[in-house]
Design a protein around this motif. Structure first.
Motif, PDB file in Angstrom:
ATOM      1  N   ALA A  18       6.016  10.886 -14.222  1.00  0.00           N
ATOM      2  CA  ALA A  18       6.760  10.723 -12.963  1.00  0.00           C
ATOM      3  C   ALA A  18       5.877  11.031 -11.765  1.00  0.00           C
ATOM      4  O   ALA A  18       5.928  10.324 -10.755  1.00  0.00           O
ATOM      5  CB  ALA A  18       8.003  11.608 -12.956  1.00  0.00           C
ATOM      6  N   GLU A  19       5.053  12.041 -11.864  1.00  0.00           N
ATOM      7  CA  GLU A  19       4.173  12.405 -10.749  1.00  0.00           C
ATOM      8  C   GLU A  19       3.115  11.339 -10.527  1.00  0.00           C
ATOM      9  O   GLU A  19       2.812  10.964  -9.392  1.00  0.00           O
ATOM     10  CB  GLU A  19       3.515  13.760 -11.000  1.00  0.00           C
ATOM     11  N   CYS A  20       2.557  10.808 -11.592  1.00  0.00           N
ATOM     12  CA  CYS A  20       1.564   9.742 -11.466  1.00  0.00           C
ATOM     13  C   CYS A  20       2.206   8.509 -10.833  1.00  0.00           C
ATOM     14  O   CYS A  20       1.638   7.895  -9.931  1.00  0.00           O
ATOM     15  CB  CYS A  20       0.991   9.415 -12.833  1.00  0.00           C
ATOM     16  N   GLN A  21       3.405   8.154 -11.290  1.00  0.00           N
ATOM     17  CA  GLN A  21       4.106   7.013 -10.716  1.00  0.00           C
ATOM     18  C   GLN A  21       4.392   7.237  -9.238  1.00  0.00           C
ATOM     19  O   GLN A  21       4.259   6.315  -8.434  1.00  0.00           O
ATOM     20  CB  GLN A  21       5.408   6.760 -11.472  1.00  0.00           C
ATOM     21  N   ARG A  22       4.791   8.434  -8.876  1.00  0.00           N
ATOM     22  CA  ARG A  22       5.086   8.748  -7.472  1.00  0.00           C
ATOM     23  C   ARG A  22       3.852   8.518  -6.604  1.00  0.00           C
ATOM     24  O   ARG A  22       3.932   7.955  -5.509  1.00  0.00           O
ATOM     25  CB  ARG A  22       5.559  10.199  -7.320  1.00  0.00           C
ATOM     26  N   GLN A  23       2.694   8.909  -7.104  1.00  0.00           N
ATOM     27  CA  GLN A  23       1.474   8.763  -6.327  1.00  0.00           C
ATOM     28  C   GLN A  23       0.960   7.321  -6.319  1.00  0.00           C
ATOM     29  O   GLN A  23       0.349   6.878  -5.350  1.00  0.00           O
ATOM     30  CB  GLN A  23       0.401   9.711  -6.855  1.00  0.00           C
ATOM     31  N   LEU A  24       1.210   6.578  -7.383  1.00  0.00           N
ATOM     32  CA  LEU A  24       0.750   5.195  -7.457  1.00  0.00           C
ATOM     33  C   LEU A  24       1.656   4.221  -6.712  1.00  0.00           C
ATOM     34  O   LEU A  24       1.189   3.176  -6.242  1.00  0.00           O
ATOM     35  CB  LEU A  24       0.663   4.745  -8.918  1.00  0.00           C
ATOM     36  N   LEU A  25       2.937   4.523  -6.603  1.00  0.00           N
ATOM     37  CA  LEU A  25       3.894   3.597  -6.022  1.00  0.00           C
ATOM     38  C   LEU A  25       3.498   3.078  -4.641  1.00  0.00           C
ATOM     39  O   LEU A  25       3.542   1.864  -4.415  1.00  0.00           O
ATOM     40  CB  LEU A  25       5.296   4.223  -5.982  1.00  0.00           C
ATOM     41  N   PRO A  26       3.078   3.916  -3.702  1.00  0.00           N
ATOM     42  CA  PRO A  26       2.686   3.384  -2.391  1.00  0.00           C
ATOM     43  C   PRO A  26       1.502   2.415  -2.476  1.00  0.00           C
ATOM     44  O   PRO A  26       1.463   1.420  -1.746  1.00  0.00           O
ATOM     45  CB  PRO A  26       2.311   4.624  -1.577  1.00  0.00           C
ATOM     46  N   LEU A  27       0.573   2.675  -3.359  1.00  0.00           N
ATOM     47  CA  LEU A  27      -0.588   1.795  -3.517  1.00  0.00           C
ATOM     48  C   LEU A  27      -0.176   0.450  -4.090  1.00  0.00           C
ATOM     49  O   LEU A  27      -0.599  -0.611  -3.604  1.00  0.00           O
ATOM     50  CB  LEU A  27      -1.630   2.452  -4.421  1.00  0.00           C
ATOM     51  N   VAL A  28       0.653   0.473  -5.117  1.00  0.00           N
ATOM     52  CA  VAL A  28       1.107  -0.773  -5.736  1.00  0.00           C
ATOM     53  C   VAL A  28       1.936  -1.578  -4.736  1.00  0.00           C
ATOM     54  O   VAL A  28       1.758  -2.799  -4.618  1.00  0.00           O
ATOM     55  CB  VAL A  28       1.900  -0.482  -7.029  1.00  0.00           C
ATOM     56  N   ARG A  29       2.818  -0.903  -4.016  1.00  0.00           N
ATOM     57  CA  ARG A  29       3.622  -1.613  -3.007  1.00  0.00           C
ATOM     58  C   ARG A  29       2.739  -2.298  -1.973  1.00  0.00           C
ATOM     59  O   ARG A  29       2.994  -3.434  -1.574  1.00  0.00           O
ATOM     60  CB  ARG A  29       4.568  -0.640  -2.304  1.00  0.00           C
ATOM     61  N   GLU A  30       1.698  -1.608  -1.528  1.00  0.00           N
ATOM     62  CA  GLU A  30       0.797  -2.180  -0.524  1.00  0.00           C
ATOM     63  C   GLU A  30       0.082  -3.415  -1.066  1.00  0.00           C
ATOM     64  O   GLU A  30      -0.042  -4.430  -0.382  1.00  0.00           O
ATOM     65  CB  GLU A  30      -0.216  -1.123  -0.079  1.00  0.00           C
ATOM     66  N   ILE A  31      -0.369  -3.350  -2.305  1.00  0.00           N
ATOM     67  CA  ILE A  31      -1.042  -4.486  -2.922  1.00  0.00           C
ATOM     68  C   ILE A  31      -0.082  -5.657  -3.073  1.00  0.00           C
ATOM     69  O   ILE A  31      -0.421  -6.805  -2.750  1.00  0.00           O
ATOM     70  CB  ILE A  31      -1.645  -4.090  -4.290  1.00  0.00           C
ATOM     71  N   VAL A  32       1.123  -5.386  -3.547  1.00  0.00           N
ATOM     72  CA  VAL A  32       2.107  -6.453  -3.742  1.00  0.00           C
ATOM     73  C   VAL A  32       2.468  -7.090  -2.405  1.00  0.00           C
ATOM     74  O   VAL A  32       2.529  -8.315  -2.284  1.00  0.00           O
ATOM     75  CB  VAL A  32       3.358  -5.921  -4.474  1.00  0.00           C
ATOM     76  N   GLN A  33       2.681  -6.280  -1.384  1.00  0.00           N
ATOM     77  CA  GLN A  33       3.014  -6.817  -0.067  1.00  0.00           C
ATOM     78  C   GLN A  33       1.898  -7.710   0.470  1.00  0.00           C
ATOM     79  O   GLN A  33       2.155  -8.775   1.045  1.00  0.00           O
ATOM     80  CB  GLN A  33       3.310  -5.684   0.920  1.00  0.00           C
ATOM     81  N   ALA A  34       0.660  -7.294   0.286  1.00  0.00           N
ATOM     82  CA  ALA A  34      -0.475  -8.099   0.750  1.00  0.00           C
ATOM     83  C   ALA A  34      -0.547  -9.415  -0.012  1.00  0.00           C
ATOM     84  O   ALA A  34      -0.816 -10.466   0.570  1.00  0.00           O
ATOM     85  CB  ALA A  34      -1.778  -7.314   0.598  1.00  0.00           C
ATOM     86  N   ALA A  35      -0.292  -9.375  -1.314  1.00  0.00           N
ATOM     87  CA  ALA A  35      -0.329 -10.595  -2.115  1.00  0.00           C
ATOM     88  C   ALA A  35       0.785 -11.553  -1.702  1.00  0.00           C
ATOM     89  O   ALA A  35       0.555 -12.753  -1.559  1.00  0.00           O
ATOM     90  CB  ALA A  35      -0.218 -10.248  -3.604  1.00  0.00           C
ATOM     91  N   VAL A  36       1.983 -11.027  -1.486  1.00  0.00           N
ATOM     92  CA  VAL A  36       3.109 -11.858  -1.065  1.00  0.00           C
ATOM     93  C   VAL A  36       2.833 -12.468   0.304  1.00  0.00           C
ATOM     94  O   VAL A  36       3.104 -13.648   0.539  1.00  0.00           O
ATOM     95  CB  VAL A  36       4.422 -11.040  -1.077  1.00  0.00           C
ATOM     96  N   ALA A  37       2.240 -11.698   1.205  1.00  0.00           N
ATOM     97  CA  ALA A  37       1.897 -12.212   2.532  1.00  0.00           C
ATOM     98  C   ALA A  37       0.870 -13.347   2.448  1.00  0.00           C
ATOM     99  O   ALA A  37       0.817 -14.204   3.321  1.00  0.00           O
ATOM    100  CB  ALA A  37       1.364 -11.084   3.412  1.00  0.00           C
ATOM    101  N   SER A  38       0.087 -13.356   1.363  1.00  0.00           N
ATOM    102  CA  SER A  38      -0.909 -14.412   1.159  1.00  0.00           C
ATOM    103  C   SER A  38      -0.347 -15.608   0.403  1.00  0.00           C
ATOM    104  O   SER A  38      -1.089 -16.527   0.069  1.00  0.00           O
ATOM    105  CB  SER A  38      -2.109 -13.856   0.395  1.00  0.00           C
ATOM    106  N   GLY A  39       0.940 -15.562   0.094  1.00  0.00           N
ATOM    107  CA  GLY A  39       1.568 -16.696  -0.558  1.00  0.00           C
ATOM    108  C   GLY A  39       1.881 -16.538  -2.030  1.00  0.00           C
ATOM    109  O   GLY A  39       2.417 -17.443  -2.652  1.00  0.00           O
ATOM    110  N   TRP A  40       1.518 -15.399  -2.612  1.00  0.00           N
ATOM    111  CA  TRP A  40       1.810 -15.177  -4.022  1.00  0.00           C
ATOM    112  C   TRP A  40       3.293 -14.886  -4.211  1.00  0.00           C
ATOM    113  O   TRP A  40       3.945 -14.310  -3.348  1.00  0.00           O
ATOM    114  CB  TRP A  40       1.008 -13.989  -4.549  1.00  0.00           C
ATOM    115  N   ASN A  41       3.798 -15.211  -5.398  1.00  0.00           N
ATOM    116  CA  ASN A  41       5.164 -14.884  -5.773  1.00  0.00           C
ATOM    117  C   ASN A  41       5.208 -13.420  -6.212  1.00  0.00           C
ATOM    118  O   ASN A  41       4.402 -12.995  -7.043  1.00  0.00           O
ATOM    119  CB  ASN A  41       5.609 -15.802  -6.928  1.00  0.00           C
ATOM    120  N   GLN A  42       6.160 -12.660  -5.674  1.00  0.00           N
ATOM    121  CA  GLN A  42       6.239 -11.225  -5.972  1.00  0.00           C
ATOM    122  C   GLN A  42       6.385 -10.962  -7.473  1.00  0.00           C
ATOM    123  O   GLN A  42       5.736 -10.064  -8.012  1.00  0.00           O
ATOM    124  CB  GLN A  42       7.396 -10.584  -5.213  1.00  0.00           C
TER     125      GLN A  42
END
Length: 64
Positions: A18-42
């Motif tokens: 749970a602690e690892c997920q808590r720390q990784l979540l903001p990073l993964v969200r940022e990567i996914v948001q950047a990919a979606v902004a570039s046209g990728w499907n979420q």
């Protein structure tokens, strides 16, 4: 450039996963948001994360 500022793992009875997920979540969200902004499907991006992490896990298991 992304910076990773992980805190140390929990001590004692802490929930490591749970602690690892808590720390990784903001990073993964940022990567996914950047990919979606570039046209990728979420969904495709999230599935790629699952496949990538599973591959990394399997390779690590093979190193034991």
């Amino acid at each position: 450039m992304m910076r990773f500022n992980f805190e140390g793992p929990p001590v004692g009875e802490g929930d490591m996963s749970a602690e690892c997920q808590r720390q990784l979540l903001p990073l993964v969200r940022e990567i996914v948001q950047a990919a979606v902004a570039s046209g990728w499907n979420q969904d495709d991006v999230l599935l790629a994360f699952v496949e990538l992490t599973w591959d990394l896990y399997e390779k690590r298991r093979g190193d034991l």
